[in-house]
Design a protein around this motif. Structure first.
Motif, PDB file in Angstrom:
ATOM      1  N   THR A 179     -22.389  -7.437 -52.813  1.00 42.84           N
ATOM      2  CA  THR A 179     -22.381  -7.814 -51.506  1.00 42.84           C
ATOM      3  C   THR A 179     -23.608  -7.627 -50.676  1.00 42.84           C
ATOM      4  O   THR A 179     -24.544  -6.933 -50.818  1.00 42.84           O
ATOM      5  CB  THR A 179     -21.399  -7.131 -50.499  1.00 42.84           C
ATOM      6  OG1 THR A 179     -21.759  -5.589 -50.471  1.00 42.84           O
ATOM      7  CG2 THR A 179     -20.060  -7.149 -51.116  1.00 42.84           C
ATOM      8  N   ALA A 180     -24.379  -8.831 -49.825  1.00 46.02           N
ATOM      9  CA  ALA A 180     -25.276  -8.777 -49.079  1.00 46.02           C
ATOM     10  C   ALA A 180     -24.854  -9.344 -47.639  1.00 46.02           C
ATOM     11  O   ALA A 180     -23.972 -10.090 -47.487  1.00 46.02           O
ATOM     12  CB  ALA A 180     -26.345  -9.497 -49.746  1.00 46.02           C
ATOM     13  N   GLN A 181     -25.992  -8.871 -46.735  1.00 47.34           N
ATOM     14  CA  GLN A 181     -25.563  -9.078 -45.302  1.00 47.34           C
ATOM     15  C   GLN A 181     -26.810  -9.281 -44.792  1.00 47.34           C
ATOM     16  O   GLN A 181     -27.477  -8.234 -44.814  1.00 47.34           O
ATOM     17  CB  GLN A 181     -24.441  -8.335 -44.762  1.00 47.34           C
ATOM     18  CG  GLN A 181     -24.083  -8.901 -43.338  1.00 47.34           C
ATOM     19  CD  GLN A 181     -23.232  -8.207 -42.603  1.00 47.34           C
ATOM     20  OE1 GLN A 181     -21.763  -8.232 -43.218  1.00 47.34           O
ATOM     21  NE2 GLN A 181     -23.137  -7.206 -41.802  1.00 47.34           N
ATOM     22  N   ARG A 185     -35.709   1.245 -39.218  1.00 41.66           N
ATOM     23  CA  ARG A 185     -34.551   2.467 -39.703  1.00 41.66           C
ATOM     24  C   ARG A 185     -34.010   2.038 -41.070  1.00 41.66           C
ATOM     25  O   ARG A 185     -33.698   0.829 -41.131  1.00 41.66           O
ATOM     26  CB  ARG A 185     -33.467   2.586 -38.783  1.00 41.66           C
ATOM     27  CG  ARG A 185     -34.029   3.256 -37.436  1.00 41.66           C
ATOM     28  CD  ARG A 185     -32.844   2.940 -36.311  1.00 41.66           C
ATOM     29  NE  ARG A 185     -33.012   1.817 -35.718  1.00 41.66           N
ATOM     30  CZ  ARG A 185     -31.836   0.918 -35.379  1.00 41.66           C
ATOM     31  NH1 ARG A 185     -30.533   1.440 -35.763  1.00 41.66           N
ATOM     32  NH2 ARG A 185     -31.994  -0.329 -34.841  1.00 41.66           N
ATOM     33  N   THR A 186     -34.242   2.897 -41.913  1.00 43.74           N
ATOM     34  CA  THR A 186     -33.773   2.542 -43.296  1.00 43.74           C
ATOM     35  C   THR A 186     -32.810   3.728 -43.650  1.00 43.74           C
ATOM     36  O   THR A 186     -33.001   4.917 -43.723  1.00 43.74           O
ATOM     37  CB  THR A 186     -34.807   2.367 -44.406  1.00 43.74           C
ATOM     38  OG1 THR A 186     -35.728   1.472 -43.936  1.00 43.74           O
ATOM     39  CG2 THR A 186     -34.377   2.233 -45.676  1.00 43.74           C
ATOM     40  N   ARG A 224     -31.275  -7.036 -39.026  1.00 49.05           N
ATOM     41  CA  ARG A 224     -30.597  -6.024 -39.914  1.00 49.05           C
ATOM     42  C   ARG A 224     -30.287  -6.910 -41.419  1.00 49.05           C
ATOM     43  O   ARG A 224     -29.823  -7.684 -41.410  1.00 49.05           O
ATOM     44  CB  ARG A 224     -29.288  -5.428 -39.380  1.00 49.05           C
ATOM     45  CG  ARG A 224     -28.781  -4.286 -40.369  1.00 49.05           C
ATOM     46  CD  ARG A 224     -27.433  -3.640 -39.693  1.00 49.05           C
ATOM     47  NE  ARG A 224     -26.565  -4.598 -39.628  1.00 49.05           N
ATOM     48  CZ  ARG A 224     -25.474  -4.788 -40.433  1.00 49.05           C
ATOM     49  NH1 ARG A 224     -25.507  -4.064 -41.697  1.00 49.05           N
ATOM     50  NH2 ARG A 224     -24.626  -5.725 -40.410  1.00 49.05           N
ATOM     51  N   LEU A 225     -30.785  -5.921 -42.652  1.00 56.08           N
ATOM     52  CA  LEU A 225     -30.515  -6.408 -43.907  1.00 56.08           C
ATOM     53  C   LEU A 225     -29.889  -5.166 -44.666  1.00 56.08           C
ATOM     54  O   LEU A 225     -30.173  -4.314 -44.503  1.00 56.08           O
ATOM     55  CB  LEU A 225     -31.794  -6.617 -44.462  1.00 56.08           C
ATOM     56  CG  LEU A 225     -33.064  -7.770 -43.712  1.00 56.08           C
ATOM     57  CD1 LEU A 225     -34.241  -7.604 -44.639  1.00 56.08           C
ATOM     58  CD2 LEU A 225     -32.391  -8.997 -43.821  1.00 56.08           C
ATOM     59  N   GLU A 263     -29.784  -0.097 -46.422  1.00 51.41           N
ATOM     60  CA  GLU A 263     -29.682  -1.116 -45.061  1.00 51.41           C
ATOM     61  C   GLU A 263     -30.843  -0.978 -44.381  1.00 51.41           C
ATOM     62  O   GLU A 263     -31.350   0.583 -44.226  1.00 51.41           O
ATOM     63  CB  GLU A 263     -28.329  -0.612 -44.405  1.00 51.41           C
ATOM     64  CG  GLU A 263     -28.188  -1.288 -42.910  1.00 51.41           C
ATOM     65  CD  GLU A 263     -27.224  -1.065 -42.211  1.00 51.41           C
ATOM     66  OE1 GLU A 263     -27.106  -0.383 -41.209  1.00 51.41           O
ATOM     67  OE2 GLU A 263     -26.139  -1.304 -42.521  1.00 51.41           O
ATOM     68  N   THR A 264     -31.568  -1.931 -44.082  1.00 55.12           N
ATOM     69  CA  THR A 264     -32.654  -1.717 -43.124  1.00 55.12           C
ATOM     70  C   THR A 264     -32.786  -2.490 -41.935  1.00 55.12           C
ATOM     71  O   THR A 264     -32.176  -3.599 -41.913  1.00 55.12           O
ATOM     72  CB  THR A 264     -34.091  -2.059 -44.002  1.00 55.12           C
ATOM     73  OG1 THR A 264     -34.117  -1.641 -45.074  1.00 55.12           O
ATOM     74  CG2 THR A 264     -35.273  -1.964 -43.165  1.00 55.12           C
TER      75      THR A 264
END
Length: 230
Positions: free
Chosen positions: A195-197, A103-104, A158-159, A146-147
């Motif tokens: 920001t990155a998560q 899912r993107t 999740r990225l 987000e993917t």
């Protein structure tokens, strides 16, 4: 054909304030009760369009948001000062794509902030002579991606990645020497541009799971002067 989404919200907010404040012991007569009331009314529209094609969903929306007003105490003048709600005009372009196990989603956004509630200094020499007013306007814009990948055993990873630019469009404040300094063009304090998560969700049983999350925040200015990065 695109699907139209529309809505309208109307709110009436009444608030009463009453407090006993120890404002400034140096100035006589500044301690005491401060009471009052204020009413604000707001109409918040929302309109958007959505279009689906072969697993892809595209969207375009416009909406208004707000934060209610309130009351601040000017400690030097020993008065209660009320301020009005602040509003945002929000524009968003979105995209979603769903496969069997991936899912993107992504979006680009722009927000115009008006009647922003900020602390304003009223005197060049008296530190206590300040109060919150609707004295600023600003903007912010950016994008997010987000993917999520779902494993067959129920786990998922999740990225996410985000970028935002913030700027004051109109804000100035009095300095200790008596001059007025403009902060127009400065970035918001504590607003990291990048920001990155990433997170991993593990399903142990049907009722127990674990989650590990790593988060990255880029450097941001820690004050309105934009002089120090943290």
């Amino acid at each position: 054909f695109p699907v139209t989404i529309s809505g309208l919200r109307y709110e009436v907010v009444n608030y009463d304030f009453g407090t006993n404040v120890r404002t400034n012991p140096i100035v006589a007569g500044t301690n005491g009760n401060y009471d009052g009331n204020k009413q604000s009314q707001v109409i918040l529209p929302k309109i958007g369009w959505m279009y689906e094609n072969r697993g892809h969903t595209y969207g375009l929306t416009y909406s208004q948001g707000y934060r209610i007003g309130g009351v601040d105490i000017n400690r030097a003048k020993a008065i209660a000062v009320s301020y009005d709600p602040e509003k945002t005009n929000n524009y968003e372009l979105s995209w979603k794509w769903n496969l069997d196990n991936i899912r993107t989603q992504a979006n680009a956004f722009y927000t115009k902030w008006t009647d922003q509630q900020v602390e304003v200094r009223k005197s060049p020499t008296n530190f206590y002579d300040s109060q919150v007013e609707n004295a600023s306007s600003s903007e912010l814009y950016g994008a997010e991606l987000e993917t999520t990948y779902d494993f067959k055993n129920g786990d998922n990873i999740r990225l996410g990645l985000g970028y935002v630019e913030t700027h004051f469009l109109n804000f100035s404040n009095m300095q200790s020497g008596g001059s007025v300094k403009s902060y127009t063009g400065n970035q918001f304090p504590d607003a990291a541009p990048w920001t990155a998560q990433t997170s991993y969700h593990h399903l142990i049983t049907d009722s127990i799971s674990s989650n590990i999350t790593l988060r990255y925040l880029a450097e941001s200015f820690n004050n309105i002067d934009n002089g120090i990065l943290s």
